[in-house]
Motif scaffolding. Structure first.
Motif, PDB file in Angstrom:
ATOM      1  N   TYR A 112       4.712  -3.900   4.990  1.00 44.08           N
ATOM      2  CA  TYR A 112       4.446  -4.062   3.581  1.00 44.08           C
ATOM      3  C   TYR A 112       5.730  -4.035   2.792  1.00 44.08           C
ATOM      4  O   TYR A 112       6.665  -3.325   3.105  1.00 44.08           O
ATOM      5  CB  TYR A 112       3.516  -2.957   3.088  1.00 44.08           C
ATOM      6  CG  TYR A 112       2.200  -2.979   3.817  1.00 44.08           C
ATOM      7  CD1 TYR A 112       1.864  -1.980   4.711  1.00 44.08           C
ATOM      8  CD2 TYR A 112       1.308  -4.031   3.647  1.00 44.08           C
ATOM      9  CE1 TYR A 112       0.665  -2.008   5.392  1.00 44.08           C
ATOM     10  CE2 TYR A 112       0.115  -4.056   4.316  1.00 44.08           C
ATOM     11  CZ  TYR A 112      -0.203  -3.049   5.181  1.00 44.08           C
ATOM     12  OH  TYR A 112      -1.399  -3.068   5.850  1.00 44.08           O
TER      13      TYR A 112
ATOM     14  N   ASN B 160      -2.357   5.914 -20.263  1.00 43.89           N
ATOM     15  CA  ASN B 160      -3.729   5.480 -20.494  1.00 43.89           C
ATOM     16  C   ASN B 160      -4.775   6.526 -20.149  1.00 43.89           C
ATOM     17  O   ASN B 160      -5.961   6.208 -20.086  1.00 43.89           O
ATOM     18  CB  ASN B 160      -4.006   4.204 -19.686  1.00 43.89           C
ATOM     19  CG  ASN B 160      -3.378   3.006 -20.356  1.00 43.89           C
ATOM     20  OD1 ASN B 160      -3.710   2.669 -21.472  1.00 43.89           O
ATOM     21  ND2 ASN B 160      -2.434   2.400 -19.669  1.00 43.89           N
TER      22      ASN B 160
ATOM     23  N   GLU C 244       0.131  12.559  -6.612  1.00 43.46           N
ATOM     24  CA  GLU C 244      -0.262  12.292  -5.224  1.00 43.46           C
ATOM     25  C   GLU C 244      -0.032  10.852  -4.842  1.00 43.46           C
ATOM     26  O   GLU C 244       0.414  10.532  -3.754  1.00 43.46           O
ATOM     27  CB  GLU C 244      -1.753  12.598  -5.045  1.00 43.46           C
ATOM     28  CG  GLU C 244      -1.996  14.021  -4.613  1.00 43.46           C
ATOM     29  CD  GLU C 244      -3.462  14.250  -4.265  1.00 43.46           C
ATOM     30  OE1 GLU C 244      -4.059  15.149  -4.882  1.00 43.46           O
ATOM     31  OE2 GLU C 244      -3.960  13.524  -3.399  1.00 43.46           O
ATOM     32  N   VAL C 245      -0.350   9.953  -5.766  1.00 41.57           N
ATOM     33  CA  VAL C 245      -0.274   8.533  -5.453  1.00 41.57           C
ATOM     34  C   VAL C 245       1.173   8.043  -5.358  1.00 41.57           C
ATOM     35  O   VAL C 245       1.491   7.141  -4.588  1.00 41.57           O
ATOM     36  CB  VAL C 245      -1.098   7.765  -6.517  1.00 41.57           C
ATOM     37  CG1 VAL C 245      -0.651   6.367  -6.680  1.00 41.57           C
ATOM     38  CG2 VAL C 245      -2.570   7.807  -6.157  1.00 41.57           C
ATOM     39  N   LEU C 246       2.066   8.668  -6.133  1.00 46.50           N
ATOM     40  CA  LEU C 246       3.473   8.265  -6.054  1.00 46.50           C
ATOM     41  C   LEU C 246       4.140   8.828  -4.810  1.00 46.50           C
ATOM     42  O   LEU C 246       5.120   8.294  -4.325  1.00 46.50           O
ATOM     43  CB  LEU C 246       4.241   8.742  -7.298  1.00 46.50           C
ATOM     44  CG  LEU C 246       4.054   7.938  -8.573  1.00 46.50           C
ATOM     45  CD1 LEU C 246       4.843   8.559  -9.706  1.00 46.50           C
ATOM     46  CD2 LEU C 246       4.516   6.496  -8.376  1.00 46.50           C
ATOM     47  N   MET C 247       3.600   9.954  -4.314  1.00 52.67           N
ATOM     48  CA  MET C 247       4.082  10.599  -3.091  1.00 52.67           C
ATOM     49  C   MET C 247       5.569  10.921  -3.133  1.00 52.67           C
ATOM     50  O   MET C 247       6.251  10.891  -2.123  1.00 52.67           O
ATOM     51  CB  MET C 247       3.803   9.686  -1.873  1.00 52.67           C
ATOM     52  CG  MET C 247       2.304   9.514  -1.655  1.00 52.67           C
ATOM     53  SD  MET C 247       1.906   8.518  -0.203  1.00 52.67           S
ATOM     54  CE  MET C 247       2.358   6.879  -0.731  1.00 52.67           C
TER      55      MET C 247
ATOM     56  N   ILE D  94       4.731   2.250 -13.058  1.00 52.58           N
ATOM     57  CA  ILE D  94       3.296   2.337 -12.793  1.00 52.58           C
ATOM     58  C   ILE D  94       2.779   3.739 -13.098  1.00 52.58           C
ATOM     59  O   ILE D  94       1.741   3.913 -13.738  1.00 52.58           O
ATOM     60  CB  ILE D  94       2.983   1.945 -11.327  1.00 52.58           C
ATOM     61  CG1 ILE D  94       3.244   0.462 -11.139  1.00 52.58           C
ATOM     62  CG2 ILE D  94       1.540   2.273 -10.971  1.00 52.58           C
ATOM     63  CD1 ILE D  94       3.029  -0.024  -9.725  1.00 52.58           C
TER      64      ILE D  94
ATOM     65  N   LEU E 165       7.762  -1.127  -2.983  1.00 56.72           N
ATOM     66  CA  LEU E 165       8.137  -1.307  -4.383  1.00 56.72           C
ATOM     67  C   LEU E 165       9.439  -0.598  -4.680  1.00 56.72           C
ATOM     68  O   LEU E 165       9.734   0.434  -4.108  1.00 56.72           O
ATOM     69  CB  LEU E 165       7.077  -0.684  -5.290  1.00 56.72           C
ATOM     70  CG  LEU E 165       5.799  -1.461  -5.564  1.00 56.72           C
ATOM     71  CD1 LEU E 165       4.944  -0.638  -6.484  1.00 56.72           C
ATOM     72  CD2 LEU E 165       6.099  -2.802  -6.195  1.00 56.72           C
TER      73      LEU E 165
ATOM     74  N   ASP F  89      -3.274  13.225 -10.084  1.00 54.73           N
ATOM     75  CA  ASP F  89      -3.515  12.048  -9.249  1.00 54.73           C
ATOM     76  C   ASP F  89      -2.267  11.205  -9.114  1.00 54.73           C
ATOM     77  O   ASP F  89      -1.941  10.717  -8.032  1.00 54.73           O
ATOM     78  CB  ASP F  89      -4.619  11.175  -9.866  1.00 54.73           C
ATOM     79  CG  ASP F  89      -5.973  11.854  -9.811  1.00 54.73           C
ATOM     80  OD1 ASP F  89      -6.829  11.522 -10.648  1.00 54.73           O
ATOM     81  OD2 ASP F  89      -6.170  12.702  -8.919  1.00 54.73           O
ATOM     82  N   VAL F  90      -1.546  11.033 -10.230  1.00 53.39           N
ATOM     83  CA  VAL F  90      -0.351  10.190 -10.189  1.00 53.39           C
ATOM     84  C   VAL F  90       0.678  10.805  -9.257  1.00 53.39           C
ATOM     85  O   VAL F  90       1.330  10.116  -8.473  1.00 53.39           O
ATOM     86  CB  VAL F  90       0.245  10.011 -11.605  1.00 53.39           C
ATOM     87  CG1 VAL F  90       1.600   9.340 -11.538  1.00 53.39           C
ATOM     88  CG2 VAL F  90      -0.696   9.183 -12.464  1.00 53.39           C
TER      89      VAL F  90
ATOM     90  N   LYS G  90       7.819   1.817  -9.366  1.00 47.40           N
ATOM     91  CA  LYS G  90       6.863   2.902  -9.135  1.00 47.40           C
ATOM     92  C   LYS G  90       6.786   3.809 -10.358  1.00 47.40           C
ATOM     93  O   LYS G  90       5.709   4.237 -10.762  1.00 47.40           O
ATOM     94  CB  LYS G  90       7.285   3.728  -7.921  1.00 47.40           C
ATOM     95  CG  LYS G  90       7.133   3.012  -6.618  1.00 47.40           C
ATOM     96  CD  LYS G  90       7.384   3.976  -5.464  1.00 47.40           C
ATOM     97  CE  LYS G  90       7.317   3.233  -4.153  1.00 47.40           C
ATOM     98  NZ  LYS G  90       7.704   4.076  -3.032  1.00 47.40           N
TER      99      LYS G  90
ATOM    100  N   VAL H 200      -5.124  13.295 -14.571  1.00 41.17           N
ATOM    101  CA  VAL H 200      -4.454  12.036 -14.261  1.00 41.17           C
ATOM    102  C   VAL H 200      -3.069  12.323 -13.698  1.00 41.17           C
ATOM    103  O   VAL H 200      -2.633  11.695 -12.735  1.00 41.17           O
ATOM    104  CB  VAL H 200      -4.361  11.135 -15.512  1.00 41.17           C
ATOM    105  CG1 VAL H 200      -3.481   9.934 -15.259  1.00 41.17           C
ATOM    106  CG2 VAL H 200      -5.748  10.665 -15.924  1.00 41.17           C
TER     107      VAL H 200
ATOM    108  N   TRP I 289       2.481   4.157 -16.748  1.00 45.47           N
ATOM    109  CA  TRP I 289       1.346   3.420 -17.295  1.00 45.47           C
ATOM    110  C   TRP I 289       0.039   4.200 -17.140  1.00 45.47           C
ATOM    111  O   TRP I 289      -0.764   4.302 -18.055  1.00 45.47           O
ATOM    112  CB  TRP I 289       1.248   2.060 -16.612  1.00 45.47           C
ATOM    113  CG  TRP I 289       0.180   1.174 -17.131  1.00 45.47           C
ATOM    114  CD1 TRP I 289       0.253   0.335 -18.196  1.00 45.47           C
ATOM    115  CD2 TRP I 289      -1.150   1.035 -16.603  1.00 45.47           C
ATOM    116  NE1 TRP I 289      -0.950  -0.326 -18.363  1.00 45.47           N
ATOM    117  CE2 TRP I 289      -1.819   0.079 -17.402  1.00 45.47           C
ATOM    118  CE3 TRP I 289      -1.838   1.615 -15.537  1.00 45.47           C
ATOM    119  CZ2 TRP I 289      -3.136  -0.307 -17.172  1.00 45.47           C
ATOM    120  CZ3 TRP I 289      -3.149   1.240 -15.291  1.00 45.47           C
ATOM    121  CH2 TRP I 289      -3.784   0.291 -16.113  1.00 45.47           C
ATOM    122  N   PHE I 290      -0.171   4.793 -15.956  1.00 46.03           N
ATOM    123  CA  PHE I 290      -1.380   5.577 -15.733  1.00 46.03           C
ATOM    124  C   PHE I 290      -1.444   6.770 -16.676  1.00 46.03           C
ATOM    125  O   PHE I 290      -2.474   7.070 -17.252  1.00 46.03           O
ATOM    126  CB  PHE I 290      -1.461   6.081 -14.287  1.00 46.03           C
ATOM    127  CG  PHE I 290      -2.037   5.073 -13.331  1.00 46.03           C
ATOM    128  CD1 PHE I 290      -1.261   4.520 -12.323  1.00 46.03           C
ATOM    129  CD2 PHE I 290      -3.355   4.673 -13.446  1.00 46.03           C
ATOM    130  CE1 PHE I 290      -1.790   3.587 -11.451  1.00 46.03           C
ATOM    131  CE2 PHE I 290      -3.897   3.733 -12.569  1.00 46.03           C
ATOM    132  CZ  PHE I 290      -3.110   3.191 -11.571  1.00 46.03           C
TER     133      PHE I 290
END
Lengths: 273, 249
Positions: B11, B29, B44-47, B22, B14, B41-42, B19, B38, B25-26
């Motif tokens: 893959y 919003n 965790e998702v960015l790691m 993004i 990014l 979560d962000v 990153k 939020v 942005w989350f």
């Protein structure tokens, strides 16, 4: 992954496409799970051979190509794309025709597609019925009230047959995504969007046939969802706005003023005994 | 439904700044009251803690001001509302009611320090007289109608006007947000009213915008966004007349 799904649930629904694209870019290894678990407004493709439109979802996708329910061919072309078995394909064709009529009756326009497949455990079959309607001024909107309006319904039915007892077990999961935007001069821009999901399970005799059973279940579900949407979209959000700011001219039992009055009256009654 | 195993198994990663953008942005919003979930979560998702910190540093100041967050002032004198009208710089905000400046940590959403405001940040005594009475009437109105809302009145133009006959502008801000996870709902109401007072012409021009956001998320995710603008001009009699007008948009 759970964090990603939680984010999808919290982001404003009008931005859900962008939210999903961002998550796919951040977590490419989870892309297939993200795509199958999150609901996005349905995209439309055109089948030239049959001069009809069809809807795209995970269930008619193979790689980057999508299969048309009318010709059963993949677009962009795929040599050995996944195809349903001949019996399932026959059911699929009939279902598409029947639901096109259903859709026309209830929606006065719009696009529908049905896809049928065999689930991984090989028992029974599964089908998804997709309906999309664009109610905006540019689309099928008849009354010219909406600047933007979109209804996307995704119904997934899992069917297991009990041949001995001639009964079918149907498990239906339905999601409706609705987005409305009006912008009339008097009240300014107003947008309401979101989705609700419901599930329903039923055991029905196999005699009328799968199509009839599934059709009835979906019809019932859509009516429930339609009413649910009314209550949730308008009722609940109105409630939220009321708790934020009470209309001062209105006296109600739940308002601040109303509650104070209630307390006073109860106290007076208690003292006068 | 089947995934093809292709060369795209490697893959494309990014870039860091993509990153961070993004993540930011989350955060920006996040619906009313849900920014900490939020944020979790962000993260965790960015790691990557470093990237999350960067995104938070950029997003939170913007988020706090856009959503008019109110923070408790450490000296117990009440809450300070973070708005663009009271912003002196990235981490200092004026609270006109107590004539003090609050220093805030945006990411932690905490007011770390309070000190008296400098004279140059405050309106003249003449204008302050008007500001004060508008504020007093406003607080009573907000208490009746909003149950828990925060409000503030700023002088956004002509704060050095010393006597009658001049022109100055007051900006009234009301913000009420609620979040009730057990009822699956949250929302935010923001009103911003600009009142331009021209004593020579004896007029007050009102310009207002009300924005509402409501979120309901039991078995789904439904959000409402609406805003409405108002415009009017009234002749000056007593300033409280203007405020009475503002009660019934």
């Amino acid at each position: 992954m759970e964090a990603a799904m939680d984010l999808m649930r919290r982001m404003p629904p009008s931005l859900s496409q962008q939210a999903l694209d961002s998550l796919l870019a951040l977590l490419p290894a989870h892309s297939s799970e993200l795509l199958s678990r999150s609901d996005q407004p349905l995209q439309v493709a055109y089948d030239e051979e049959f001069d009809k439109h069809y809807l795209l979802c995970d269930y008619n996708r193979d790689g980057d190509s999508y299969r048309s329910p009318w010709s059963s061919k993949y677009k962009p072309e795929l040599e050995d794309g996944v195809q349903p078995s001949p019996e399932l394909r026959k059911l699929e064709q009939e279902a598409n025709e029947v639901f096109a009529i259903y859709r026309d009756q209830y929606y006065e326009g719009g696009i529908s597609s049905v896809y049928v497949w065999e689930p991984e455990d090989g028992k029974g079959f599964a089908a998804c019925v997709l309906i999309k309607k664009d109610g905006s001024d540019g689309g099928d909107g008849r009354r010219g009230l909406l600047q933007e309006g979109a209804w996307d319904a995704i119904h997934v039915v899992e069917v297991k047959e009990d041949q001995e007892r001639q009964m079918g077990h149907y498990c239906l999961t339905s999601t409706v995504m609705l987005a409305l935007t009006t912008a009339n001069r008097a009240s300014g821009p107003f947008s309401l969007s979101g989705s609700i999901t419901r599930q329903m399970e039923s055991d029905i005799s196999l005699e009328p046939g799968h199509l009839c059973n599934m059709g009835r279940l979906i019809e019932e579900m859509e009516s429930k969802l339609r009413n649910g949407l009314d209550q949730v979209y308008f009722g609940k959000t109105k409630e939220v706005v009321f708790t934020l700011r009470e209309p001062l001219g209105v006296m109600s039992a739940s308002s601040h003023v109303g509650q104070t009055l209630q307390r006073m009256i109860v106290n007076d009654l208690a003292h006068s005994r | 439904m089947e995934d093809r195993i292709s060369e795209e198994d490697e893959y494309e990663e990014l870039a860091d700044d993509q990153k961070v953008a993004i993540g930011k942005w989350f955060l920006l919003n996040a619906p009313p009251g849900q920014v900490s979930q939020v944020a979790k979560d962000v993260r965790e998702v960015l790691m990557d803690e470093r990237l999350y910190d960067q995104a938070a540093k950029e997003a939170f100041p913007e988020y706090n001001v856009k959503n008019m967050i109110s923070l408790e002032m450490p000296d117990g004198s009440g809450q300070v509302l973070l708005t663009e009208f009271g912003q002196l710089d990235r981490s200092r905000y004026l609270d006109p009611r107590t004539a003090s400046v609050a220093v805030v940590d945006h990411v932690k959403q905490v007011c770390t320090e309070v000190r008296p405001a400098d004279d140059e940040d405050l309106p003249s005594a003449y204008v302050e007289g008007f500001r004060f009475s508008v504020d007093a009437a406003l607080m009573k109105y907000v208490d009746d109608a909003f149950q828990g809302g925060e409000c503030s009145v700023y002088c956004t133009k002509g704060k050095d006007v010393e006597k009658s006959g001049g022109e100055f502008e007051l900006t009234v801000v009301i913000c009420n947000s609620s979040y009730s996870p057990k009822n699956f709902r949250g929302g935010c109401w923001q009103s911003v009213w600009r009142v331009l007072i021209n004593e020579e012409l004896r007029t007050a021009t009102l310009q207002g915008t009300i924005s509402v956001n409501a979120h309901y998320f039991e078995e789904g995710n439904v959000q409402l966004e609406s805003s409405r603008k108002f415009n009017d001009t009234v002749t000056l009699q007593v300033l409280n007349t203007c405020l009475a007008y503002g009660h019934h948009p």
